[in-house]
Design a protein around this motif. Structure first.
Motif, PDB file in Angstrom:
ATOM      1  N   TRP A  13       0.822  -1.211   0.000  1.00  0.00           N
ATOM      2  CA  TRP A  13       0.000   0.000   0.000  1.00  0.00           C
ATOM      3  C   TRP A  13       0.854   1.258   0.000  1.00  0.00           C
ATOM      4  O   TRP A  13       0.492   2.263  -0.607  1.00  0.00           O
ATOM      5  N   ILE A  15      -5.231   5.981   5.528  1.00  0.00           N
ATOM      6  CA  ILE A  15      -5.279   4.523   5.470  1.00  0.00           C
ATOM      7  C   ILE A  15      -4.681   4.056   6.781  1.00  0.00           C
ATOM      8  O   ILE A  15      -3.557   4.439   7.129  1.00  0.00           O
ATOM      9  N   MET A  68      -9.752   2.403   5.211  1.00  0.00           N
ATOM     10  CA  MET A  68      -9.572   3.640   4.457  1.00  0.00           C
ATOM     11  C   MET A  68     -10.697   4.607   4.795  1.00  0.00           C
ATOM     12  O   MET A  68     -11.868   4.245   4.735  1.00  0.00           O
TER      13      MET A  68
END
Length: 148
Positions: free
Chosen positions: A24, A90, A103
């Motif tokens: 991510w 996040i 999120m």
């Protein structure tokens, strides 16, 4: 004037937090699992800034974001500094054999779009799209995990 909408969605990924975080936190890879994101570019001279391009249904939006806070394996928080107004975070939660990715995103709907589209309808579309993006991320992470 613009209306601000906020959404929070989460997914549990059966992978270690270090893997989930590493995937991510590489923002330029996001178009692999985020359907509406065409591209994310990070200028080599300023890694805290990212240039985003979103494309959906013929509408294209661009913005520049700044990373406000990074705590490895815990949070990435941002805000837009130019273009489409948005902000969010996040968050990552280590569950030992799995990881939770949550999120939260807030964005401004330009006045003209707010008049054309019912905000509740738009909100449901955006929320279901973000949830589907997180499900795609989960599959992406599991594929990487099984190939390593």
């Amino acid at each position: 004037m613009a209306d601000w909408l906020e959404h929070s969605v989460q997914v549990e990924v059966e992978a270690p937090i270090e893997l989930v975080w590493s995937l991510w936190s590489d923002l330029e890879q996001m178009p692999r699992w985020m359907k509406w994101i065409d591209s994310v570019n990070i200028p080599p001279d300023n890694p805290d800034i990212s240039l985003w391009k979103l494309n959906t249904g013929g509408l294209e939006f661009t913005w520049k974001s700044r990373i406000l806070k990074v705590i490895p394996n815990q949070i990435i928080q941002w805000e837009s500094v130019d273009g489409l107004p948005n902000q969010g975070a996040i968050r990552f939660y280590d569950r030992h054999s799995s990881s939770i990715v949550k999120m939260t995103v807030s964005y401004a709907i330009p006045g003209i779009l707010g008049k054309i589209m019912d905000n509740l309808f738009l909100g449901r579309v955006v929320e279901s799209t973000i949830q589907a993006d997180l499900e795609r991320f989960k599959q992406y992470a599991l594929d990487i995990k099984s190939n390593s």
